[in-house]
Design a protein around this motif. Structure first.
Motif, short mmCIF file in Angstrom:
data_model
loop_
_atom_site.label_atom_id
_atom_site.label_comp_id
_atom_site.label_asym_id
_atom_site.label_seq_id
_atom_site.Cartn_x
_atom_site.Cartn_y
_atom_site.Cartn_z
N ALA A 18 0.78 -1.16 -0.09
CA ALA A 18 -0.18 0.48 0.18
C ALA A 18 0.86 1.32 -0.32
CB ALA A 18 -1.16 0.05 1.20
N TYR A 19 0.28 2.16 -0.17
CA TYR A 19 1.08 3.87 -0.60
C TYR A 19 0.13 4.65 -0.40
CZ TYR A 19 -0.31 3.76 -5.24
OH TYR A 19 -1.01 3.91 -6.66
N SER A 20 0.49 6.39 -0.38
CA SER A 20 0.00 7.39 0.21
C SER A 20 -0.33 8.29 -0.73
CB SER A 20 0.06 7.74 1.48
OG SER A 20 -0.25 6.83 2.92
N GLU A 21 -1.71 8.59 -1.49
CA GLU A 21 -1.70 9.28 -2.30
C GLU A 21 -2.88 10.26 -2.51
OE1 GLU A 21 -3.49 8.17 -6.74
OE2 GLU A 21 -0.87 8.62 -6.78
N ASP A 22 -2.91 11.19 -2.06
CA ASP A 22 -3.76 12.39 -2.10
C ASP A 22 -4.99 12.41 -0.69
OD1 ASP A 22 -3.16 13.74 -4.53
OD2 ASP A 22 -4.02 12.46 -6.07
N GLY A 23 -4.01 12.09 0.67
CA GLY A 23 -5.18 12.09 1.17
C GLY A 23 -5.81 10.33 1.37
N LYS A 24 -5.14 9.44 0.66
CA LYS A 24 -5.82 7.95 0.57
C LYS A 24 -5.46 7.00 0.92
CE LYS A 24 -9.74 9.34 -1.69
NZ LYS A 24 -9.96 11.34 -2.33
N ARG A 25 -5.31 6.20 1.51
CA ARG A 25 -4.73 4.95 1.28
C ARG A 25 -5.18 3.73 0.09
NH1 ARG A 25 0.70 4.34 2.66
NH2 ARG A 25 0.72 1.98 3.52
N ILE A 26 -3.94 3.86 -1.04
CA ILE A 26 -3.86 3.09 -1.77
C ILE A 26 -3.62 1.78 -2.12
CG2 ILE A 26 -3.71 3.06 -4.32
CD1 ILE A 26 -5.09 5.27 -3.63
N VAL A 27 -4.49 -0.11 -1.65
CA VAL A 27 -4.16 -0.77 -1.73
C VAL A 27 -4.04 -1.45 -2.85
CG1 VAL A 27 -4.67 -3.18 -0.07
CG2 VAL A 27 -5.15 -0.44 0.80
N LYS A 28 -2.81 -1.33 -3.08
CA LYS A 28 -2.09 -2.71 -3.81
C LYS A 28 -2.50 -4.48 -4.02
CE LYS A 28 -1.54 -0.86 -7.37
NZ LYS A 28 -2.63 -0.36 -8.30
N ASP A 29 -2.25 -5.12 -2.85
CA ASP A 29 -2.19 -6.06 -3.05
C ASP A 29 -2.98 -5.58 -1.35
OD1 ASP A 29 -2.17 -9.10 -2.82
OD2 ASP A 29 0.48 -8.84 -2.39
N LEU A 30 -3.81 -7.24 -1.21
CA LEU A 30 -4.15 -7.14 0.76
C LEU A 30 -4.27 -9.08 0.45
CD1 LEU A 30 -7.66 -7.88 0.08
CD2 LEU A 30 -7.82 -6.19 -0.50
N SER A 31 -4.21 -9.27 2.34
CA SER A 31 -4.64 -10.32 2.26
C SER A 31 -5.44 -10.41 3.20
CB SER A 31 -3.01 -11.16 3.42
OG SER A 31 -3.23 -12.29 3.66
N VAL A 32 -7.11 -10.82 3.04
CA VAL A 32 -8.00 -11.35 3.88
C VAL A 32 -8.03 -12.25 5.38
CG1 VAL A 32 -10.23 -12.42 3.94
CG2 VAL A 32 -10.02 -10.89 1.73
N ILE A 33 -8.50 -11.72 6.18
CA ILE A 33 -8.23 -12.39 7.71
C ILE A 33 -9.06 -13.13 8.07
CG2 ILE A 33 -7.44 -11.80 10.01
CD1 ILE A 33 -5.90 -10.00 9.05
N ASN A 34 -10.22 -12.59 7.44
CA ASN A 34 -11.70 -13.02 7.87
C ASN A 34 -12.72 -12.51 7.33
OD1 ASN A 34 -13.31 -15.01 9.43
ND2 ASN A 34 -12.12 -14.58 11.52
N ALA A 35 -13.98 -13.18 6.95
CA ALA A 35 -15.17 -12.44 6.67
C ALA A 35 -15.74 -12.99 7.15
CB ALA A 35 -15.66 -13.32 5.50
#
Length: 86
Positions: free
Chosen positions: A22-39
């Protein structure tokens, strides 16, 4: 995985996930890759597990978000104030 994949796997669910890339841009977190922990069906349960995991390890970048959202939009917040002990 990317957000679109998570939405397809966990239809109409609250998910607790960790941002892997993830990275920050224009006051937002941009998540490029994520791992689901639970649903979850219930957002309160998702937030409860988030709090438990965050208390144990504050270094992990975790979020709770609902898969009904087409886009993953995470606004960055600047926390200011005094923390009260005891």
């Amino acid at each position: 995985m990317i957000w679109k994949e998570a939405r397809n796997l966990y239809v109409n669910k609250w998910i607790l996930f960790e941002a892997i890339e993830a990275y920050s841009e224009d006051g937002k977190r941009i998540v490029k890759d994520l791992s689901v922990i639970n649903a979850y069906d219930d957002g309160k349960e998702a937030l409860k597990e988030y709090r438990e995991k965050h208390k144990k390890d504050k270094s992990r970048e975790m979020y709770v978000y609902h898969t009904k959202n087409d886009e993953l939009i995470i606004e960055e917040r600047m926390w200011m104030g005094v923390r009260k002990n005891g």
